[in-house]
Design an enzyme around this catalytic site. Structure first.
Site, PDB file in Angstrom:
ATOM      1  N   GLN A  66     -38.466  70.392  65.468  1.00  0.00           N
ATOM      2  CA  GLN A  66     -38.997  69.535  64.408  1.00  0.00           C
ATOM      3  C   GLN A  66     -40.522  69.388  64.539  1.00  0.00           C
ATOM      4  OE1 GLN A  66     -37.160  67.663  61.847  1.00  0.00           O
ATOM      5  NE2 GLN A  66     -39.263  67.521  61.117  1.00  0.00           N
TER       6      GLN A  66
ATOM      7  N   ARG B 164     -27.384  71.775  69.379  1.00  0.00           N
ATOM      8  CA  ARG B 164     -27.688  70.417  68.916  1.00  0.00           C
ATOM      9  C   ARG B 164     -26.570  69.503  69.403  1.00  0.00           C
ATOM     10  NH1 ARG B 164     -29.202  67.676  63.136  1.00  0.00           N
ATOM     11  NH2 ARG B 164     -31.171  68.586  63.763  1.00  0.00           N
TER      12      ARG B 164
ATOM     13  N   ARG C 253     -39.670  73.904  58.644  1.00  0.00           N
ATOM     14  CA  ARG C 253     -38.647  74.062  59.695  1.00  0.00           C
ATOM     15  C   ARG C 253     -38.218  75.526  59.784  1.00  0.00           C
ATOM     16  NH1 ARG C 253     -35.513  70.048  61.220  1.00  0.00           N
ATOM     17  NH2 ARG C 253     -35.349  71.345  63.059  1.00  0.00           N
TER      18      ARG C 253
ATOM     19  N   HIS D 262     -36.546  66.409  70.001  1.00  0.00           N
ATOM     20  CA  HIS D 262     -36.305  67.262  68.826  1.00  0.00           C
ATOM     21  C   HIS D 262     -37.495  68.233  68.708  1.00  0.00           C
ATOM     22  CE1 HIS D 262     -34.641  68.685  65.224  1.00  0.00           C
ATOM     23  NE2 HIS D 262     -34.783  67.652  64.432  1.00  0.00           N
TER      24      HIS D 262
ATOM     25  N   CYS E 225     -38.910  63.340  59.162  1.00  0.00           N
ATOM     26  CA  CYS E 225     -38.128  64.529  59.538  1.00  0.00           C
ATOM     27  C   CYS E 225     -36.983  64.779  58.562  1.00  0.00           C
ATOM     28  CB  CYS E 225     -37.614  64.383  60.958  1.00  0.00           C
ATOM     29  SG  CYS E 225     -36.661  62.879  61.202  1.00  0.00           S
TER      30      CYS E 225
ATOM     31  N   ASP F 166     -38.790  57.545  60.679  1.00  0.00           N
ATOM     32  CA  ASP F 166     -37.478  58.188  60.846  1.00  0.00           C
ATOM     33  C   ASP F 166     -36.426  57.096  60.633  1.00  0.00           C
ATOM     34  OD1 ASP F 166     -35.388  59.898  61.562  1.00  0.00           O
ATOM     35  OD2 ASP F 166     -35.865  59.913  63.701  1.00  0.00           O
TER      36      ASP F 166
END
Ligand code: CP
Ligand code: NVA
Length: 328
Positions: A136, A106, A315, A133, A270, A229
């Site tokens: 996700q 990441r 997730r 991402h 998210c 988001d």
């Protein structure tokens, strides 16, 4: 379906069938977890997690997922390793591939995770970059599929910074799966033209549409999923808040916006989210600009239409599916 040895860097590299396979596998693993059925299929393997940015969900999903699969895990945070300071990405990849069976990254530019993968002899997984991402997305679409009997032809609307990693990735996955995607944002925050054009090609093959609009009512009418988001992403300068608030306040997902969507529409985010004043940054923004909630109102966040905690749980199951499929 054989994904053994594959990297998971962005969904542009994956076919519709491969994406759906990973989501189905995640559902099988979710069931096993719920039933308390052991699934230590990768016993004896080890993975390393490289985080140059903060994380709760992604880190915990990789750690718990790896442990559930019987693997050992090492976490390397933004400080404490040689990566980037005394050692190049290429050298780091070659060293870690000699010790580990898989590498999660990441951080910042997508080129970094691509470079890591190019120099690694084991699978590399993207746990978020500035541009994408992808893990996700599997959780998001899994959550959509748990709430609707079909995916094709659904309408998912993203409201917010249309150029961020989540918006970009949603446009990709929706276009690959035949889900209609609308990006609702001021036009200076629309995704980049090249990515739009790539996604429009996929969408045409899958009989779905990509729409970009500044108009909230037009965007959310007939929507099945409203998604938002944060307005400022990790790695962006805090000085940008004022400009983003001015641009994005009209795009907040609140009761009025939710009521214009389909009656059975769901809300996704998210996370983490600024929906109240119980965060340090949330309080700072309130002191400076007087906003009590940002991208989503607390009312919508806490409503029965909000599936954000199912999404967060997913997730774990989807990241576990990615590790299992690529390492088995
Ligand atoms: N959604 C997500 O990636 O959360 P974290 O930043 O907590 O990993
Ligand atoms: N766009 C957000 C997503 C966090 C999971 C960020 O990059 O900060």
């Amino acid at each position: 379906m054989n994904l053994s040895g594959r990297d998971f860097l962005k969904l542009l590299d994956y076919s519709k069938e491969e994406i759906l396979y990973l989501i189905d596998l995640a559902k099988v693993l979710k069931r096993k977890k719920q039933d308390g059925e052991s699934h230590r299929y990768l016993k004896g393997k080890n993975v390393v997690l490289l985080f140059e940015k903060d994380s709760t969900r992604t880190r915990c999903a990789f750690e718990v997922g790896a442990m559930d699969l019987g693997m050992g895990v090492t976490y390397l945070g933004p400080t404490g390793s040689q990566m980037g300071k005394k050692e190049s990405i290429a050298d780091t990849a070659r060293v870690l591939s000699r010790m580990y069976d898989g590498i999660e990254y990441r951080g910042f530019e997508q080129t970094i995770v691509e470079e890591l993968a190019k120099n690694s002899s084991v699978p590399v997984w993207n746990g978020l970059t500035n541009e994408f991402h992808p893990t996700q997305m599997l959780a998001d679409i899994m959550t959509v599929s748990e709430n609707f009997d079909t995916l094709e032809g659904r309408k998912l609307v993203f409201l917010g910074d249309g150029r961020n990693n989540v918006a970009n990735s949603l446009m990709v996955i929706c276009s690959k799966l035949g889900i209609n995607f609308t990006c609702c944002a001021p036009n200076q925050l629309f995704p980049n033209a090249e990515l739009i054009s790539q996604c429009k090609t996929f969408a045409a093959q899958n009989h779905s549409e990509i729409v970009l609009t500044e108009n909230v009512e037009e965007a959310v009418t007939n929507a099945d999923v409203l998604y938002t988001d944060v307005w400022v992403s990790m790695g962006e300068d805090a000085s940008i808040w004022k400009e983003r608030i001015d641009l994005l306040q009209p795009y907040q997902v609140n009761k009025r916006v939710m009521s214009m969507a389909n009656p059975n529409a769901i809300f996704l985010h998210c996370l983490p989210s600024f929906h109240d004043l119980n965060t340090k940054i949330g309080k700072e923004i309130y002191d400076k600009f007087g906003l009590e909630e940002m991208e989503v109102s607390n009312e919508v966040f806490e409503s029965s239409q909000s599936k954000v905690f199912d999404q967060a749980e997913n997730r774990l199951h989807t990241i576990k599916a990615v590790m299992y499929a690529t390492l088995k």
